[in-house]
Design a protein around this motif. Sequence first.
Motif, mmCIF file in Angstrom:
data_model
loop_
_atom_site.group_PDB
_atom_site.id
_atom_site.type_symbol
_atom_site.label_atom_id
_atom_site.label_comp_id
_atom_site.label_asym_id
_atom_site.label_seq_id
_atom_site.Cartn_x
_atom_site.Cartn_y
_atom_site.Cartn_z
ATOM 1 N N ALA A 182 -32.054 14.678 0.033
ATOM 2 C CA ALA A 182 -31.819 14.014 -1.249
ATOM 3 C C ALA A 182 -30.356 13.619 -1.422
ATOM 4 N N SER A 213 -38.919 5.146 -8.990
ATOM 5 C CA SER A 213 -39.159 5.487 -7.583
ATOM 6 C C SER A 213 -40.096 6.679 -7.436
ATOM 7 N N THR A 214 -40.998 6.570 -6.468
ATOM 8 C CA THR A 214 -41.981 7.634 -6.221
ATOM 9 C C THR A 214 -41.790 8.290 -4.855
ATOM 10 N N SER A 215 -40.798 7.840 -4.104
ATOM 11 C CA SER A 215 -40.507 8.447 -2.801
ATOM 12 C C SER A 215 -39.004 8.390 -2.567
ATOM 13 N N LEU A 216 -38.511 9.239 -1.678
ATOM 14 C CA LEU A 216 -37.079 9.267 -1.395
ATOM 15 C C LEU A 216 -36.583 7.981 -0.742
ATOM 16 N N CYS A 228 -34.855 2.581 -9.646
ATOM 17 C CA CYS A 228 -34.491 3.957 -9.253
ATOM 18 C C CYS A 228 -35.292 4.955 -10.085
ATOM 19 N N LEU A 284 -36.160 5.411 -3.447
ATOM 20 C CA LEU A 284 -35.009 5.697 -4.317
ATOM 21 C C LEU A 284 -33.706 5.345 -3.611
ATOM 22 N N HIS A 333 -35.636 11.005 -14.065
ATOM 23 C CA HIS A 333 -35.852 9.563 -14.163
ATOM 24 C C HIS A 333 -34.997 8.943 -15.269
ATOM 25 N N ILE A 355 -34.333 15.991 -8.284
ATOM 26 C CA ILE A 355 -34.830 14.838 -7.532
ATOM 27 C C ILE A 355 -35.484 15.299 -6.229
ATOM 28 N N SER A 363 -38.859 16.936 -6.966
ATOM 29 C CA SER A 363 -39.851 15.972 -7.446
ATOM 30 C C SER A 363 -40.375 15.079 -6.333
ATOM 31 N N LEU A 364 -39.519 14.743 -5.369
ATOM 32 C CA LEU A 364 -39.903 13.815 -4.298
ATOM 33 C C LEU A 364 -40.224 14.530 -2.990
ATOM 34 N N SER A 365 -40.423 15.849 -3.069
ATOM 35 C CA SER A 365 -40.814 16.662 -1.899
ATOM 36 C C SER A 365 -39.825 16.491 -0.744
#
Length: 524
Positions: free
Chosen positions: A53, A101-104, A98, A107, A170, A42, A45-47
Amino acid sequence: MNSGEAAWTPRHNPWAVALTVTIATFMEVLDTSIVNVALPHIAGSLSASVDEAAWVLTSYLVANAVVLPLSAWVSDRVGRKRFYMTCVVLFTISSLFCGLSTSLPMLIFFRVLQGVGGGGLAPSEQAILADTFPPRMRGAGFALYGMAVVFAPAIGPTLGGYITDHASWHWIFFINLPVGVLSLFLTSVMVDDPPHVLEAKKRTKGKPVDFMGFGLVALGLGSLEVVLDKGQEDDWFSSPFIITFVVLAVIGIAYFIVWEWNEEHPILELHLLKNPNLAVACCLMLALGAILFGTTVLIPQYLQTVMGYTAESAGLALSAGGFTVMLFMPIVGQLVSRVDARLLIAFGFIVLSSSLLHMTSIYPGIDFHTAMFYRIYQCVGLAFLFVPINTISFVNIPPSQGNQVSAMINLCRNLGGSIGISAFSTILARRAQVHQTYMAAHVGGAAFTARVNAASDMLFRAGTAMPDAAMQAKAQIYGGMVQQAGALAYIDVIQLFALGCAIALPLVFLAHRGQRGGGPAMAH
């Protein structure tokens, strides 16, 4: 006594009702452990960093802890079936978002909503089971609930590792969708509110809302969960952040207890703790939660950090223990109706303590089957604890207070789990440092020099340049020392868990014997 209430039985087979409500609880408990394995995926993936995280876990735990004590109050206000189905809907929809989600921040936001929905599932299920089964059969019903609560964390790491390795993170959220839809459909058909729940709904209509209680429970328990989850990471009281949340937790919880004890319409009926069985059951469930979740983390982490197993392989070591629980819990459920529940609990703690003491023989060279046997041995003890503790908690409790009892018991299990994992992480890190320092102080002398020379010579013959060979030899020996220090730290943690079992054992006999099978559920 309300004769209508005493005579109430569900329209459908109690076992069909039990299976229906267990589905969503299993899904929710599984979700608390399945995400742990996917955290590095996670973050990447979400930088985000792994520390950032980690709020994906913390946010869920905080929301979950806040909702647990509120679940009984909300059930009385809106009806238990409606509350339960609302929690399933919220959990399922938030799981979808969830996964999308494309950003922390996105999420984390939906994890909070997921935690709110998940927090109401376990206490609602337990209260439903207490009403669905007559006292003599209540232990058997709780056995099914116990299998979900104990088996789900056992397979979570394995399933999470498999999904993240073969699909993407995901899907650890998307798999909740069909389960949630199925749970909703079955609940709408199979579950009914008993008369005392309908009466509570009418009785509480128009009564004032305990806003102060809401605020205090959110402040106190939310802050406590942040402290337990982030304490070791931030070095506890060396961090102003942790100190701030400790102060908020102490003030919030202390004021909450005083306020609720004197409030005319509290959200949590703390006066029920005057019942010795419930008070003892809460203490025992706190201890069981700490040992259950602490040891669930211990074995796979040992296999990964000390022995180099993958997350999936390490999780498999727990799976056999999960099947052991599934085998023994129905047996224990039947025994509760025939044997004093206190004796079963005492037996469970003795077995669990002895299994942990047996596990202190652990060393870096153990094989997979040995690790698996350690967990099987522990799970025999766990199977003899969960059902009887839940059973004695309902002794001499009016049916109208079943929601409150379920909320307290599940809150204790949740907090115990957080305490156990936090204690495990902290003690492990501190003891590993102590052992490493002690071992480093004794490194040297002719034996050490001879070992370095032997390793260097072997590397040199394999083609490594002599200066590099000497450095690599020392690095190998240092790595072995770190591994040994880690193994000794794990043994220290295991010994403390065993001691916790021994301390909890005498508490069992402070409870009253009650009626076998769950005690009289007093009507009113």
